[in-house]
Design an enzyme around this catalytic site. Sequence first.
Site, PDB file in Angstrom:
ATOM      1  CG  HIS A   1     -51.874  10.187  22.289  1.00  0.00           C
ATOM      2  ND1 HIS A   1     -53.070  10.677  21.651  1.00  0.00           N
ATOM      3  CD2 HIS A   1     -51.577  10.954  22.267  1.00  0.00           C
ATOM      4  CE1 HIS A   1     -52.516  11.791  21.778  1.00  0.00           C
ATOM      5  NE2 HIS A   1     -52.727  12.681  22.998  1.00  0.00           N
TER       6      HIS A   1
ATOM      7  NE  ARG B   1     -51.793  17.628  28.558  1.00  0.00           N
ATOM      8  CZ  ARG B   1     -52.030  17.188  26.660  1.00  0.00           C
ATOM      9  NH1 ARG B   1     -51.415  18.281  26.531  1.00  0.00           N
ATOM     10  NH2 ARG B   1     -51.508  16.345  26.996  1.00  0.00           N
TER      11      ARG B   1
ATOM     12  CG  ASP C   1     -54.909  18.339  19.488  1.00  0.00           C
ATOM     13  OD1 ASP C   1     -55.821  17.558  19.026  1.00  0.00           O
ATOM     14  OD2 ASP C   1     -54.857  17.428  21.183  1.00  0.00           O
TER      15      ASP C   1
ATOM     16  NE  ARG D   1     -53.413  13.859  18.577  1.00  0.00           N
ATOM     17  CZ  ARG D   1     -52.920  14.363  19.235  1.00  0.00           C
ATOM     18  NH1 ARG D   1     -53.209  15.495  19.902  1.00  0.00           N
ATOM     19  NH2 ARG D   1     -52.192  13.836  20.006  1.00  0.00           N
TER      20      ARG D   1
ATOM     21  CB  CYS E   1     -45.365  20.877  24.196  1.00  0.00           C
ATOM     22  SG  CYS E   1     -46.958  21.628  24.287  1.00  0.00           S
TER      23      CYS E   1
HETATM   24  C1  PEP Z   1     -50.804  18.931  21.548  1.00  0.00           C
HETATM   25  O1  PEP Z   1     -51.454  18.065  20.937  1.00  0.00           O
HETATM   26  O2  PEP Z   1     -50.238  18.526  20.446  1.00  0.00           O
HETATM   27  C2  PEP Z   1     -50.066  18.149  22.512  1.00  0.00           C
HETATM   28  C3  PEP Z   1     -49.172  17.936  22.909  1.00  0.00           C
HETATM   29  O3  PEP Z   1     -50.511  17.643  23.538  1.00  0.00           O
HETATM   30  P1  PEP Z   1     -51.426  15.962  22.949  1.00  0.00           P
HETATM   31  O4  PEP Z   1     -50.347  15.363  21.996  1.00  0.00           O
HETATM   32  O5  PEP Z   1     -51.371  15.683  23.826  1.00  0.00           O
HETATM   33  O6  PEP Z   1     -52.918  16.102  22.185  1.00  0.00           O
HETATM   34 MG    MG Z   2     -53.869  18.178  22.021  1.00  0.00          MG
END
Ligand code: PEP
Ligand code: MG
Length: 596
Positions: free
Chosen positions: A193, A336, A471, A481, A518
């Site tokens: 993140h 979301r 994910d 990740r 996304c």
């Molecule tokens: C993903 O997991 O690709 C996603 C868009 O959600 P986040 O990155 O917020 O977990």
């Molecule tokens: Mg995700």
Amino acid sequence: MSQGHFKGLGVCSGVAFGQVHLVDRRRVTAPHYHLPPERLDEEVHRFEDAVKASETQLEDLRQRAANSGLGQVYALLEAHAMILKDAAFRDATHDRIVKLGQNAEWALQETIRELKQLFDRLDHDYFRERRGDVDIVGDRLMRNLVGAETDLLSNISSDAVVIAYDLSPADTVALAKYSAKAFVTESGGPTSHTAILARALDVPCVLNAHGVMSMAGFGDEVIVDGLAGEVVLRPSPEQTTRYRNLSRRRKKARAALLADRDLPSKTQDGVDISLLGNIEVTQEMDGVLAAGGQGIGLYRTEFLYVEQPSLQGADQHYDAYARVVERMGGLDVTIRTVDAGGDKFLRRATDGHDTEADLAALAQYDDNPALGLRAIRLSLRDEGPFREQLTGILRAGVHGKVQILLPLITEIEELRRTRALIAEIEQELDAAGRAHLKNIPVGIMVETPASAIIADLLGREADFLAIGTNDLVQYTLATDRANESVAYLYRACHPAVLRLIDQVCRGAQVNGIPARICGEMAADPFHTPLLIGLGLRSLSMTARSIPVVKRMIRRLDAAECEALAQEALQMSCAQDVETVLTERLQTWAPELFGGV
Ligand code: PEP
Ligand code: MG
């Protein structure tokens, strides 16, 4: 003073020039020393002052937990306050100071160690888990004793380059608000993140710059190249000139990409690909519009709690979403629902105030948070806040085109329960005569192998599927990740991931519903041919990537992409896919190599 050159993982391009601002979010270390008898009373007082400060902070947090209806969190914080009051904790530390002449930090550290050993010996999981509480309370006390953490933001200069071992999402947003010029950390993966937020906030960022913390000094001159992943401490005049020239060239190339802003996002053979923006904080909306985005494909609302830590109640949710929907003026907005847990909001905010999402995550104590009570699981477990959020979204829906997206769905039941909740809320709103959007589309994030494999079944009941590759890659390849030590295994081009994406596209197709992507994979033009080839027609990404991805789309031929994707699906490793992709792109779009 000597220079220092560090190579890490560049995750947000741009060149930044500034001065080092060190942020140390690790557990504080305790100084150890003996005190003369005449200083012992004073030391006990110092310890008591830290206890009082901790009590006040915990009381403040409990108040906020109570106001937000976070009952479990309240109970947890109450347990922390009890530990603080406990004689075993307090008297034992006093004794060590007075009888052994230890300084308060040392005495406290010894008390914590002893208490934890005591819990370890108890033959019950519940008690063993409580040793974690002792740690948390001890850490708070220690920080108050050594004066750490709460003033991290107070002396930040306007050209600060933040260098840290690690940054939480809350830290990243808070620091960017204080106009940090760049972020450099010693940890983190490409879809952590910190990386996503740095791109969202358009702040050059280098992760995994090992050793930089021990070489950097507060106020040192520093240059960060977020594309090459380079950090230069105390640069020479020649280096500064070289990076200034590089920065000018990159800015020119980025500006040139915006020339396509109003051109259609269409392949050479006429296939339309819609380009949407991902947003985390509301300031990104302008960036999406400026880049020519056709709407918001993913609004990560958990970040609302970073912007408004005390957010609660349907009205406040409504206000937040109505602002976004109105600003987007009739374009699609996909909201979301909160995705807390996992690697989000697990650490304390830089300003010393935990967000409610922090608190919710804190309550979980998951050893393996990515597989724990995260996202939709957390929402459905505590329906109160979830209802408030859904109500806010339904009401904001009347101002434009809104869709709901549910994170981390693995069970159809999670979608069904949410739909049932939405139906109940609609009835309540109708009864109260409040305007709201009817038949709101509800889509699901496909982020696990389970949901990808049954995409055809989930697609019978969902209005759209949104693939979250950040994910999906993590769960498919069993690769955290955010963990830099396994970043080499985190490959979106792995054939297992491609096969799952293919399966999701087919699952959407048989049900006649749209599939979208996304995850960060969509933001890298290198992957665009594969995604189009696998059948995706809607890509959502951070605003800064929209122009370059559009330029790529306009170079491609969808039929050629399809043939390429079919080849890739038969390959046995990510490396082979990447090699073929590189070769094709050198022919199809040579000028888009090298990055901007
Ligand atoms: C993903 O997991 O690709 C996603 C868009 O959600 P986040 O990155 O917020 O977990
Ligand atoms: Mg995700």
